[in-house]
Design a protein around this motif. Structure first.
Motif, PDB file in Angstrom:
ATOM      1  N   THR A   1       0.884  -1.255  -0.032  1.00 35.72           N
ATOM      2  CA  THR A   1       0.354   0.000   0.017  1.00 35.72           C
ATOM      3  C   THR A   1       0.818   1.188  -0.105  1.00 35.72           C
ATOM      4  O   THR A   1       1.757   1.345   0.899  1.00 35.72           O
ATOM      5  CB  THR A   1      -0.832  -0.179   1.171  1.00 35.72           C
ATOM      6  N   LEU A   2       0.754   2.304  -1.036  1.00 36.68           N
ATOM      7  CA  LEU A   2       1.492   3.303  -1.134  1.00 36.68           C
ATOM      8  C   LEU A   2       1.123   4.346  -0.031  1.00 36.68           C
ATOM      9  O   LEU A   2      -0.189   4.441   0.197  1.00 36.68           O
ATOM     10  CB  LEU A   2       1.337   3.877  -2.426  1.00 36.68           C
ATOM     11  N   ALA A   3       1.828   5.145   0.334  1.00 42.59           N
ATOM     12  CA  ALA A   3       1.267   6.250   1.187  1.00 42.59           C
ATOM     13  C   ALA A   3       0.680   7.240   0.572  1.00 42.59           C
ATOM     14  O   ALA A   3       0.979   7.626  -0.698  1.00 42.59           O
ATOM     15  CB  ALA A   3       2.686   6.864   1.913  1.00 42.59           C
ATOM     16  N   PRO A   4      -0.474   8.003   1.175  1.00 46.79           N
ATOM     17  CA  PRO A   4      -0.919   8.982   0.290  1.00 46.79           C
ATOM     18  C   PRO A   4       0.025  10.281   0.326  1.00 46.79           C
ATOM     19  O   PRO A   4       0.900  10.362   1.034  1.00 46.79           O
ATOM     20  CB  PRO A   4      -1.884   9.552   1.570  1.00 46.79           C
ATOM     21  N   TYR A   5      -0.494  11.061  -0.670  1.00 49.71           N
ATOM     22  CA  TYR A   5       0.310  12.344  -1.219  1.00 49.71           C
ATOM     23  C   TYR A   5      -0.490  13.121  -1.848  1.00 49.71           C
ATOM     24  O   TYR A   5      -1.575  12.960  -2.025  1.00 49.71           O
ATOM     25  CB  TYR A   5       1.590  11.846  -2.110  1.00 49.71           C
TER      26      TYR A   5
END
Length: 236
Positions: A2-6
């Motif tokens: 899961t990618l971090a939000p940006y």
């Protein structure tokens, strides 16, 4: 994984929203409000694309200093003003415009004899009850400012609308009326309208407007979105 939000920041959207301000207030100067790290969008990043407005406004002295140290040349108004003589010296050192909203600030100004003069906005409390001199203090405060050796003449006038986002409220009309009655004898430049004032209360538009939340594509009204009002979101 899961990618971090940006966050994606669209600087072209700021330009678009500035043009919407011009549409609402074609004869007014714009003081773009970039307090609180430009509402979380990045103070320096947003300031870089505001070279076509007449001024910017920040809340605190440290924000104004940060802008100057980054090389920002435009006019900067610090809405919170100063509370000590050292802060007053910083205003003159970094060429920052100041909002005077209390008699205590006057006491400091009258004792200060620096070589550089300050550009001052005198704030009248018309109903926000947060910062600003009262109606009974207004005339005497204005005269004392004119008598200060460190204050530029003219002194400008400012107030803040407490409920302009409530378009069915009579409070805003009362605030506008109080302000205009007090400043009627004077020809100096004036500022009333925030984002909600600009978009919902034409009578609040005067020499200067102070768009804040609308610059970032957000509606100041609970019954509409920025998109509905022709604004573009700066952050996604």
């Amino acid at each position: 994984m899961t990618l971090a939000p940006y966050a994606l920041i669209d600087l072209a959207a700021i330009k678009h929203n500035i043009e919407k301000v011009r549409d609402y207030a074609p004869k007014a100067k714009i003081m773009a409000v970039i307090k609180a790290n430009a509402y979380g969008h990045g103070l320096l990043r947003i300031a870089e694309v505001l070279n076509d407005v007449e001024a910017v406004a920040v809340a605190r002295l440290c924000e104004g200093i940060q802008l100057r140290q980054s090389g920002f040349k435009n006019k900067i108004t610090v809405l919170e003003g100063f509370v000590t003589e050292q802060e007053l010296k910083d205003f003159t050192q970094y060429d920052l415009d100041v909002v005077v909203h209390s008699v205590g600030q006057l006491d400091i100004l009258e004792k200060y004899h620096g070589q550089k003069k300050l550009s001052v906005w005198l704030k009248l409390d018309t109903g926000m009850s947060r910062l600003g001199v009262s109606g009974t203090e207004f005339t005497s405060t204005y005269q004392r400012l004119l008598d200060c050796s460190c204050v530029n003449n003219p002194v400008f006038f400012i107030t803040h609308l407490s409920s302009a986002d409530e378009q069915d409220s009579l409070v805003t009309l009362q605030q506008i009326k109080r302000f205009k009655e007090k400043v009627k004898p004077y020809t100096e430049e004036k500022s009333i309208a925030n984002s909600a004032g600009i978009m919902g209360w034409p009578d609040s538009i005067s020499d200067w407007v102070r768009p804040g939340i609308m610059l970032y594509g957000v509606s100041p009204f609970s019954d509409s979105t920025g998109e509905m009002l022709g604004l573009k979101p700066v952050m996604t």
